[in-house]
Design an enzyme around this catalytic site. Structure first.
Site, PDB file in Angstrom:
ATOM      1  N   HIS A   1      35.861  -0.053  37.612  1.00 24.35           N
ATOM      2  CA  HIS A   1      34.976   0.875  38.324  1.00 24.35           C
ATOM      3  C   HIS A   1      35.571   2.273  38.353  1.00 24.35           C
ATOM      4  O   HIS A   1      36.784   2.457  38.199  1.00 24.35           O
ATOM      5  CB  HIS A   1      34.711   0.381  39.746  1.00 24.35           C
ATOM      6  CG  HIS A   1      34.011  -0.935  39.809  1.00 24.35           C
ATOM      7  ND1 HIS A   1      32.824  -1.168  39.169  1.00 24.35           N
ATOM      8  CD2 HIS A   1      34.345  -2.108  40.437  1.00 24.35           C
ATOM      9  CE1 HIS A   1      32.437  -2.423  39.396  1.00 24.35           C
ATOM     10  NE2 HIS A   1      33.352  -3.015  40.148  1.00 24.35           N
TER      11      HIS A   1
ATOM     12  N   GLU B   1      38.505  -5.819  37.601  1.00 29.54           N
ATOM     13  CA  GLU B   1      38.105  -4.931  38.698  1.00 29.54           C
ATOM     14  C   GLU B   1      39.297  -4.089  39.167  1.00 29.54           C
ATOM     15  O   GLU B   1      39.343  -3.618  40.298  1.00 29.54           O
ATOM     16  CB  GLU B   1      37.533  -5.735  39.872  1.00 29.54           C
ATOM     17  CG  GLU B   1      36.627  -4.937  40.778  1.00 29.54           C
ATOM     18  CD  GLU B   1      36.030  -5.775  41.897  1.00 29.54           C
ATOM     19  OE1 GLU B   1      34.904  -6.259  41.713  1.00 29.54           O
ATOM     20  OE2 GLU B   1      36.704  -5.951  42.927  1.00 29.54           O
TER      21      GLU B   1
END
Length: 334
Positions: free
Chosen positions: A8, A286
């Site tokens: 992200h 992540e």
């Protein structure tokens, strides 16, 4: 080579201060985004951050040997359920612009995965304009798809519903995958957003496999975050119903989807690979994110998923190569 399909955006605080302003004035002051310099954006990737275990984004991915990371918006920041819909659209577009600039500043290290302006007040066909812009103009290689644009405040149509067909049509037209990943979670829900992710991904798998979507869109590429929610680990509950219904066996349908390895224990990753198959698993961390905390039992990061994959002794070198890079390179046409 290691390709991380589940990363992200790390952005300067100015982006989120602007978001706070949008939420305060609800668009009355316009949607002009903040002026964030290249230097400021570059610095954000090298700054230690308390949410990342007091180290930087690059400390994390370099330490894990990640060569290329696919980055998307921070899902819990996406405010899909806020009103009016124009503030959702403005924030989504600028977040995607910042992702694109990050890819340009660090060539070869990042590829963009788009956020969509999934306001429930817009028809899903209207979301696809941003998908087309990011893929055709900014070079993005995929998109996030939030199965709950209401963010817990209402019950959305399941992913098997025709409501979602305009998005599936655009994904197939552009030949890019969607990464299923829920976003925020607001009252009256009982759970925090991190648990909401897993619940929505579980429902997403169930609804896709219980519908005609994969027959109607045989070229649709769907990746489910966080190892597929709960389904790969509870698959035994669905095998009997698959036999009762006849037709395609449930495991065969399950293996029409792809799953990332964004799980933080070796046992869970190993079970995912056994159920879904090596060819349906993509390396995802992540990183930096939820797992960016030191495990007191090992002294390493919970999200050092490359070490967990390497510890699965029955994987061959070809298996590891497929999970770490080849599957992603093929699917995203990298």
């Amino acid at each position: 080579m290691i390709i991380d399909v589940h990363g992200h955006l790390t952005a300067p605080a100015e982006l989120y201060a602007w978001k706070a302003g949008l939420l305060s004035h609800r668009g009355a002051h316009g949607g002009k985004p903040p002026a964030i310099s290249d230097d400021r954006l570059r610095e954000a990737h090298f700054e230690p951050h308390p949410s990342f275990g007091n180290v930087s984004h690059f400390d994390h991915i370099d330490g894990a040997g990640v060569d290329l990371q696919l980055i998307s918006p921070r899902p819990y920041q996406m405010m899909h359920s806020e009103q009016p819909s124009k503030i959702v659209r403005w924030f989504t577009e600028e977040t995607n612009n910042i992702i694109h600039r990050s890819c340009e500043l660090f060539p070869g290290r990042f590829k963009g995965v788009a956020g969509l302006p999934q306001s429930p007040d817009l028809d899903p066909a209207e979301w696809t304009a941003e998908l087309r812009r990011t893929v055709t103009e900014l070079g993005f290689v995929g998109a996030l798809l939030n199965p709950d644009p209401y963010e817990g405040t209402q019950v959305p149509p399941a992913l098997g519903d025709r409501y979602w067909y305009p998005v599936y049509e655009a994904l197939c037209e552009l030949d890019v995958p969607a990464l299923i990943h829920a976003a925020g979670c607001r009252p009256p829900t009982r759970e925090p957003y991190s648990l909401h992710f897993i619940q929505e991904e579980t429902v997403a798998v169930w609804s896709l496999l219980s519908s005609r979507v994969l027959q109607d869109f045989p070229d649709l590429k769907i990746i489910v975050s966080h190892g597929g929610g709960a389904i790969p680990y509870q698959v035994g509950r669905f095998l009997p119903s698959g036999v009762r219904a006849g037709g395609t066996p449930y495991l065969e349908k399950l293996r029409r989807l792809w799953f990332d390895t964004c799980l933080y224990t070796k046992d869970s990753i190993e079970l995912l690979i056994r159920v879904a198959g090596v060819d349906r698993c993509l390396f995802g961390t992540e990183k930096p994110g939820t797992g960016s905390q030191i495990n007191p039992e090992t002294g390493g990061w919970f999200d050092d998923i490359h070490l967990l994959v390497n510890d699965i002794d029955w994987l061959t070198e070809n298996d590891r190569e497929a999970i770490f890079a080849k599957n992603a390179a093929d699917l995203f046409r990298l």
